[in-house]
Scaffold this motif. Structure first.
Motif, PDB file in Angstrom:
ATOM      1  N   GLY A 193      14.570 -32.410  83.192  1.00  0.00           N
ATOM      2  CA  GLY A 193      12.545 -32.112  82.494  1.00  0.00           C
ATOM      3  C   GLY A 193      12.905 -31.348  81.439  1.00  0.00           C
ATOM      4  O   GLY A 193      14.655 -31.102  81.045  1.00  0.00           O
ATOM      5  N   ALA A 194      12.074 -30.948  80.941  1.00  0.00           N
ATOM      6  CA  ALA A 194      12.104 -29.772  79.731  1.00  0.00           C
ATOM      7  C   ALA A 194      10.620 -29.315  79.394  1.00  0.00           C
ATOM      8  O   ALA A 194       9.450 -29.653  80.337  1.00  0.00           O
ATOM      9  CB  ALA A 194      11.543 -30.661  78.988  1.00  0.00           C
ATOM     10  N   ASP A 195      10.968 -28.176  78.885  1.00  0.00           N
ATOM     11  CA  ASP A 195      11.009 -26.614  78.844  1.00  0.00           C
ATOM     12  C   ASP A 195       9.417 -27.156  77.628  1.00  0.00           C
ATOM     13  O   ASP A 195       9.754 -27.027  77.153  1.00  0.00           O
ATOM     14  CB  ASP A 195      11.203 -25.604  78.901  1.00  0.00           C
ATOM     15  N   CYS A 196       8.259 -27.861  78.804  1.00  0.00           N
ATOM     16  CA  CYS A 196       7.360 -28.282  77.538  1.00  0.00           C
ATOM     17  C   CYS A 196       6.322 -27.195  76.327  1.00  0.00           C
ATOM     18  O   CYS A 196       5.576 -27.591  75.926  1.00  0.00           O
ATOM     19  CB  CYS A 196       6.208 -29.081  77.985  1.00  0.00           C
ATOM     20  N   ASN A 197       7.153 -25.562  76.696  1.00  0.00           N
ATOM     21  CA  ASN A 197       6.004 -24.451  76.014  1.00  0.00           C
ATOM     22  C   ASN A 197       7.068 -24.527  75.533  1.00  0.00           C
ATOM     23  O   ASN A 197       7.077 -24.330  73.622  1.00  0.00           O
ATOM     24  CB  ASN A 197       6.382 -23.643  77.210  1.00  0.00           C
ATOM     25  N   VAL A 374       4.685 -34.362  79.298  1.00  0.00           N
ATOM     26  CA  VAL A 374       4.183 -33.010  79.880  1.00  0.00           C
ATOM     27  C   VAL A 374       3.505 -33.689  81.432  1.00  0.00           C
ATOM     28  O   VAL A 374       3.854 -33.068  82.013  1.00  0.00           O
ATOM     29  CB  VAL A 374       2.494 -32.884  78.908  1.00  0.00           C
ATOM     30  N   ALA A 375       3.533 -34.589  81.416  1.00  0.00           N
ATOM     31  CA  ALA A 375       2.795 -35.393  82.642  1.00  0.00           C
ATOM     32  C   ALA A 375       3.726 -35.407  83.782  1.00  0.00           C
ATOM     33  O   ALA A 375       3.961 -35.445  84.852  1.00  0.00           O
ATOM     34  CB  ALA A 375       1.801 -36.533  82.673  1.00  0.00           C
ATOM     35  N   ASN A 376       4.568 -35.955  83.278  1.00  0.00           N
ATOM     36  CA  ASN A 376       6.331 -37.033  84.139  1.00  0.00           C
ATOM     37  C   ASN A 376       7.447 -35.980  84.336  1.00  0.00           C
ATOM     38  O   ASN A 376       8.028 -35.829  85.320  1.00  0.00           O
ATOM     39  CB  ASN A 376       6.461 -38.683  83.583  1.00  0.00           C
ATOM     40  N   GLN A 377       7.862 -35.496  83.133  1.00  0.00           N
ATOM     41  CA  GLN A 377       9.127 -34.358  82.884  1.00  0.00           C
ATOM     42  C   GLN A 377       9.261 -33.453  82.516  1.00  0.00           C
ATOM     43  O   GLN A 377      10.291 -32.504  81.909  1.00  0.00           O
ATOM     44  CB  GLN A 377      10.074 -35.547  82.675  1.00  0.00           C
ATOM     45  N   SER A 378       7.834 -32.681  83.098  1.00  0.00           N
ATOM     46  CA  SER A 378       8.074 -31.077  82.557  1.00  0.00           C
ATOM     47  C   SER A 378       8.310 -31.012  83.572  1.00  0.00           C
ATOM     48  O   SER A 378       9.228 -31.021  84.363  1.00  0.00           O
ATOM     49  CB  SER A 378       6.534 -30.531  82.308  1.00  0.00           C
ATOM     50  N   ASP A 380       8.800 -27.675  85.348  1.00  0.00           N
ATOM     51  CA  ASP A 380       8.179 -27.477  86.450  1.00  0.00           C
ATOM     52  C   ASP A 380       7.634 -28.192  87.108  1.00  0.00           C
ATOM     53  O   ASP A 380       7.642 -28.282  88.513  1.00  0.00           O
ATOM     54  CB  ASP A 380       6.870 -26.924  85.899  1.00  0.00           C
ATOM     55  N   PHE A 381       7.312 -29.708  86.656  1.00  0.00           N
ATOM     56  CA  PHE A 381       7.260 -30.280  88.099  1.00  0.00           C
ATOM     57  C   PHE A 381       8.369 -31.262  87.915  1.00  0.00           C
ATOM     58  O   PHE A 381       8.397 -31.362  89.682  1.00  0.00           O
ATOM     59  CB  PHE A 381       6.164 -31.675  86.597  1.00  0.00           C
ATOM     60  N   ILE A 382       9.310 -31.289  88.038  1.00  0.00           N
ATOM     61  CA  ILE A 382      10.689 -31.143  88.678  1.00  0.00           C
ATOM     62  C   ILE A 382      11.455 -30.255  89.023  1.00  0.00           C
ATOM     63  O   ILE A 382      11.817 -30.781  90.143  1.00  0.00           O
ATOM     64  CB  ILE A 382      12.050 -32.031  86.991  1.00  0.00           C
ATOM     65  N   ALA A 383      10.943 -28.956  88.748  1.00  0.00           N
ATOM     66  CA  ALA A 383      11.543 -27.892  89.652  1.00  0.00           C
ATOM     67  C   ALA A 383      11.119 -28.170  90.916  1.00  0.00           C
ATOM     68  O   ALA A 383      11.571 -27.892  92.690  1.00  0.00           O
ATOM     69  CB  ALA A 383      11.826 -26.842  89.338  1.00  0.00           C
ATOM     70  N   ASP A 384       9.627 -28.335  91.315  1.00  0.00           N
ATOM     71  CA  ASP A 384       8.473 -28.565  92.498  1.00  0.00           C
ATOM     72  C   ASP A 384       9.584 -29.419  93.187  1.00  0.00           C
ATOM     73  O   ASP A 384       9.480 -29.048  94.334  1.00  0.00           O
ATOM     74  CB  ASP A 384       7.249 -28.581  91.991  1.00  0.00           C
ATOM     75  N   ARG A 385       9.654 -30.755  92.546  1.00  0.00           N
ATOM     76  CA  ARG A 385       9.933 -31.617  92.857  1.00  0.00           C
ATOM     77  C   ARG A 385      11.598 -31.571  94.215  1.00  0.00           C
ATOM     78  O   ARG A 385      12.411 -32.359  94.699  1.00  0.00           O
ATOM     79  CB  ARG A 385      10.092 -32.971  92.189  1.00  0.00           C
ATOM     80  N   LEU A 386      12.250 -30.965  93.299  1.00  0.00           N
ATOM     81  CA  LEU A 386      13.851 -30.817  93.505  1.00  0.00           C
ATOM     82  C   LEU A 386      13.454 -29.402  94.773  1.00  0.00           C
ATOM     83  O   LEU A 386      14.278 -29.911  96.026  1.00  0.00           O
ATOM     84  CB  LEU A 386      14.964 -29.819  92.317  1.00  0.00           C
ATOM     85  N   ALA A 400       9.107 -39.552  94.390  1.00  0.00           N
ATOM     86  CA  ALA A 400       9.292 -40.516  92.853  1.00  0.00           C
ATOM     87  C   ALA A 400       8.670 -38.824  92.288  1.00  0.00           C
ATOM     88  O   ALA A 400       8.116 -38.351  92.923  1.00  0.00           O
ATOM     89  CB  ALA A 400       8.428 -41.262  93.008  1.00  0.00           C
ATOM     90  N   ALA A 401       9.695 -38.716  90.679  1.00  0.00           N
ATOM     91  CA  ALA A 401       8.990 -38.808  89.140  1.00  0.00           C
ATOM     92  C   ALA A 401       7.886 -38.368  89.188  1.00  0.00           C
ATOM     93  O   ALA A 401       7.215 -37.606  88.742  1.00  0.00           O
ATOM     94  CB  ALA A 401      10.158 -37.836  89.181  1.00  0.00           C
ATOM     95  N   GLY A 402       7.546 -39.916  89.317  1.00  0.00           N
ATOM     96  CA  GLY A 402       6.757 -40.546  88.055  1.00  0.00           C
ATOM     97  C   GLY A 402       5.444 -39.879  88.897  1.00  0.00           C
ATOM     98  O   GLY A 402       5.273 -40.275  90.045  1.00  0.00           O
TER      99      GLY A 402
END
Length: 403
Positions: A193-197, A374-378, A380-386, A400-402
């Motif tokens: 993921g990437a920090d989108c901020n 932003v929708a799939n690989q932010s 924050d999103f990836i951290a919550d899934r992990l 799934a991440a997507g």
């Protein structure tokens, strides 16, 4: 889900023999970034095991760090390297047995021998063990005659199937794991993921200031590549491509593999008459500045899992040009957010011309790239899934991440 939840801290051990930090290698870098975000959002007690002389000061969010032996190969000394590995195992396995009640889950950075045996030990001890596969080609395929003869990939798949779960960075990796016999219920597709901020779209004034800092003309079309400069990432292909693109600039962020590589690349720039159009920016603490000064991202890589640099550049609104390798097609899509092309200078040059010929379509691709990340690989999103994967009971359905 955030740190405010009422669950007790999750006791996680990160097993990363090659280190845990920004300046080591891909797995070490990715693990550090990933857990920086997880610990900022959830209650964790984090222990890191490493085995390298290159480890520097540990990140402040790590509660405990332990060095066990050495995983650093000794060039030209295979016997010494083997002895180091044996010494590492003699320390690692007993240590894990002694500490078995201290952890709820262990995440293993790579499927190397330095992680496989501790991972299998963890499973035998009843600890939730999660492996992580970052590079399909080098980690899951028989890349030599010897490996093919001994059934190396098939044997590795059988070992990975005994883990509680395997994190795959791309669809290709997920597919290959299933082919090797890992149950689909234990495969978690979870990209980088990437920090989108931090990685966002630059405004006109910021863009102009950054271009001036890098020596890129305000109106030039600029392509950027971030990563260690050498043969694997394909910066040489990009250099040869812009020789056929008058006025196009190339911004290369990252260190050279070695002094000989630097001399070879600088010589290539001179031979092609590209002085002033190829900019070697070196290692950047704020690599996002290179993305924000550019119009497109390029990665002519021979092998990747899910390239962090491409994820970050797309978060900055750059369409991408990449090779058909593992996670790159996942990111680019079907000509929606860039182009998947052959590792050929003429093909790359034609693709850049296509981008430049239609500014409206190019801008739309950049917006689509940013929206996808932003929708799939932010981060924050990836951290919550992990966190959900680590909290799950053994055998839980994959996440799934997507979206």
């Amino acid at each position: 889900m955030t740190r405010a939840d009422n669950l007790p801290p999750l006791r996680v051990l990160v097993w990363s023999p090659t280190g845990f930090g920004e300046h080591y290698n891909g797995p070490a870098n990715s693990m550090k970034r990933l857990f920086a975000r997880v610990t900022s959002r959830h209650r964790l007690h984090l222990t890191v095991v490493y085995a390298t002389d290159r480890q520097g000061e540990m990140a402040p969010f790590v509660d405990e760090s332990v060095r066990l032996g050495s995983s650093d190969p000794v060039p030209g000394r295979p016997i010494r390297t083997a002895l180091q590995t044996a010494s590492y195992m003699l320390q690692a396995i007993p240590w894990l047995v002694r500490r078995r009640r201290h952890f709820d889950a262990i995440v293993f950075a790579t499927p190397s021998i330095h992680c496989l045996l501790p991972g299998l030990t963890a499973r035998a001890l009843g600890i939730r063990a999660i492996g992580r596969i970052a590079a399909a080609e080098s980690e899951l395929y028989d890349t030599s005659r010897l490996k093919a003869r001994i059934g190396w990939s098939r044997r590795r798949g059988a070992l990975l199937a005994r883990f509680s779960g395997i994190i795959a960075l791309s669809r290709q990796i997920s597919t290959r794991l299933a082919e090797l016999g890992v149950p689909p219920s234990r495969i978690y597709q979870l990209p980088n993921g990437a920090d989108c901020n931090r990685f966002d779209v630059a405004g006109p004034a910021e863009r102009l200031a950054l271009r001036e800092a890098f020596g890129v003309p305000a109106e030039a079309f600029c392509i950027v590549c971030a990563g260690r400069i050498g043969d694997r990432k394909g910066q040489g292909v990009a250099i040869e491509a812009i020789a056929n693109l008058p006025g196009v600039h190339l911004l290369l962020a990252g260190p050279f593999d070695d002094a000989a590589t630097e001399a070879r690349f600088r010589s290539l720039v001179e031979q092609k008459g590209l002085r002033g159009r190829v900019h070697f920016a070196g290692q950047l603490d704020r690599v996002e500045e290179a993305y924000k000064a550019s119009d497109a991202f390029i990665l002519m890589s021979q092998g990747e899992g899910m390239p962090n640099a491409m994820v970050e550049a797309m978060a900055c609104g750059l369409p991408a040009i990449g090779t058909d390798v593992s996670g790159i097609p996942d990111l680019i899509g079907n000509d929606e957010r860039g182009f998947v092309v052959a590792r050929d200078p003429e093909v790359v040059a034609a693709t850049v011309k296509r981008m430049m010929a239609d500014p409206a379509a190019h801008a739309a691709m950049g917006r689509a790239a940013r929206a996808f990340i932003v929708a799939n690989q932010s981060s924050d999103f990836i951290a919550d899934r992990l966190y959900e994967i680590l909290r799950a009971s053994p055998g839980a359905a994959p996440i799934a991440a997507g979206r």
